[in-house]
Design a protein around this motif. Structure first.
Motif, short mmCIF file in Angstrom:
data_model
loop_
_atom_site.label_atom_id
_atom_site.label_comp_id
_atom_site.label_asym_id
_atom_site.label_seq_id
_atom_site.Cartn_x
_atom_site.Cartn_y
_atom_site.Cartn_z
N GLN A 134 0.82 -1.16 0.10
CA GLN A 134 -0.05 -0.08 0.23
C GLN A 134 0.76 1.27 0.19
O GLN A 134 1.94 1.12 0.23
CB GLN A 134 -0.74 -0.03 1.19
N ARG A 170 -5.40 5.74 1.87
CA ARG A 170 -4.48 4.63 1.42
C ARG A 170 -4.86 3.94 0.05
O ARG A 170 -6.12 3.68 -0.26
CB ARG A 170 -4.48 3.50 2.56
N LEU A 172 -4.22 0.64 -2.34
CA LEU A 172 -3.77 -0.54 -2.36
C LEU A 172 -3.24 -0.86 -3.70
O LEU A 172 -3.91 -0.88 -4.94
CB LEU A 172 -5.01 -1.64 -2.18
#
Length: 281
Positions: A134, A170, A172
């Motif tokens: 991430q 965040r 991914l």
């Protein structure tokens, strides 16, 4: 409490207590909605730390830019002017082709795809290991960022937003073990799926039949299925094919087109479905 964690407490007892508490936290995180709120709040609280930790990098970048010689700047300026002339020439051709395309669509009674909303964001922090890949970016729900948004760079697809704070989020990466993208082979439009394997330079195509027409060097682009990643964005290039007739499927691996080990500036995309849903609300 002092007796429990003091020197008199055995290591076995400490381990059992730690395991029990971990189990309670995992169950609570899975079956309650409060855990998501807590994570969002904690993410908001630690957001200033990411900006503070990024100050040395920004200072070094600023210093290096100011130390460039005048000769280098003049050379770059000359090169940019040359590129601008070439791009202007291509732009003129593009405008002509766009007009021709509009006429053809009018004849076919068809409409062009609407423009996708997008904003540029910067990577603040990287969290990469075998089990989780991430990055943290400097945009959050104050910038209308939402979970599930597609993220790309100047080369291709990078991943999707999985957690949103007030000023940070965040992302991914597409190489994470839990990430998958519906794709198609650019050469023949065969549809398949790309999954992460925990390596920044490799992804996998699961359950590929031996009869599928796929070759080394084939370019995979997003298919648009699932309404998450817009259609036509570069995803990966086929680098390895293992065909063993004794096994039901071939093993096919590819390399991401986006340079995930050196990303700095990214682009957030809003799908048309997301914009329609927000209007309805």
């Amino acid at each position: 409490m002092n007796l429990l964690f003091g020197r008199n407490a055995s290591l076995q007892l400490r381990l059992v207590i730690a395991v029990v508490l971990s189990g309670i936290l995992m169950v609570g995180d899975k079956y309650t909605s409060g855990a998501s709120t807590i994570r969002t709040s904690l993410n908001t609280l630690v957001s200033p730390l990411f900006y503070f930790a990024n100050i040395p990098s920004e200072f070094l970048s600023w210093s290096s830019q100011n130390l460039e010689s005048k000769k280098q700047l003049l050379a770059e300026n000359s090169l940019l002017k040359t590129k601008q002339l070439l791009l202007n020439e291509k732009l003129q051709q593009f405008q002509f082709l766009q007009n021709e395309n509009s006429k053809l669509r009018a004849l076919l009674n068809s409409t062009a795809k609407p423009e996708t909303k997008k904003i540029v964001t910067k990577v603040l922090s990287i969290h990469s290991n075998t089990y989780s890949q991430q990055v943290v970016i400097n945009k959050g729900f104050l910038d209308n960022v939402i979970e599930g948004q597609a993220v790309v760079d100047d080369l291709g697809i990078v991943g999707k937003v999985v957690q949103v704070g007030s000023t940070t989020s965040r992302v991914l990466l597409m190489t994470d073990n839990t990430h998958a993208i519906p794709v198609r082979v650019l050469r023949n439009n065969v549809r398949t799926v790309v999954e992460g394997v925990g390596k920044l330079n490799q992804v996998e195509l699961p359950h590929v039949p031996h009869s599928m027409d796929i070759r080394m060097g084939d370019i995979l682009v997003s298919s648009g299925l699932g309404d998450l990643f817009p259609e036509g964005f570069p995803v990966a290039t086929i680098t390895k094919i293992e065909r063993d007739e004794s096994k039901p499927f071939a093993k096919v691996y590819a390399e991401p087109i986006a340079q995930l080990d050196r990303i700095r500036l990214l682009v957030l995309l809003w799908s048309q479905q997301v914009k329609v849903e927000k209007k309805d609300e």
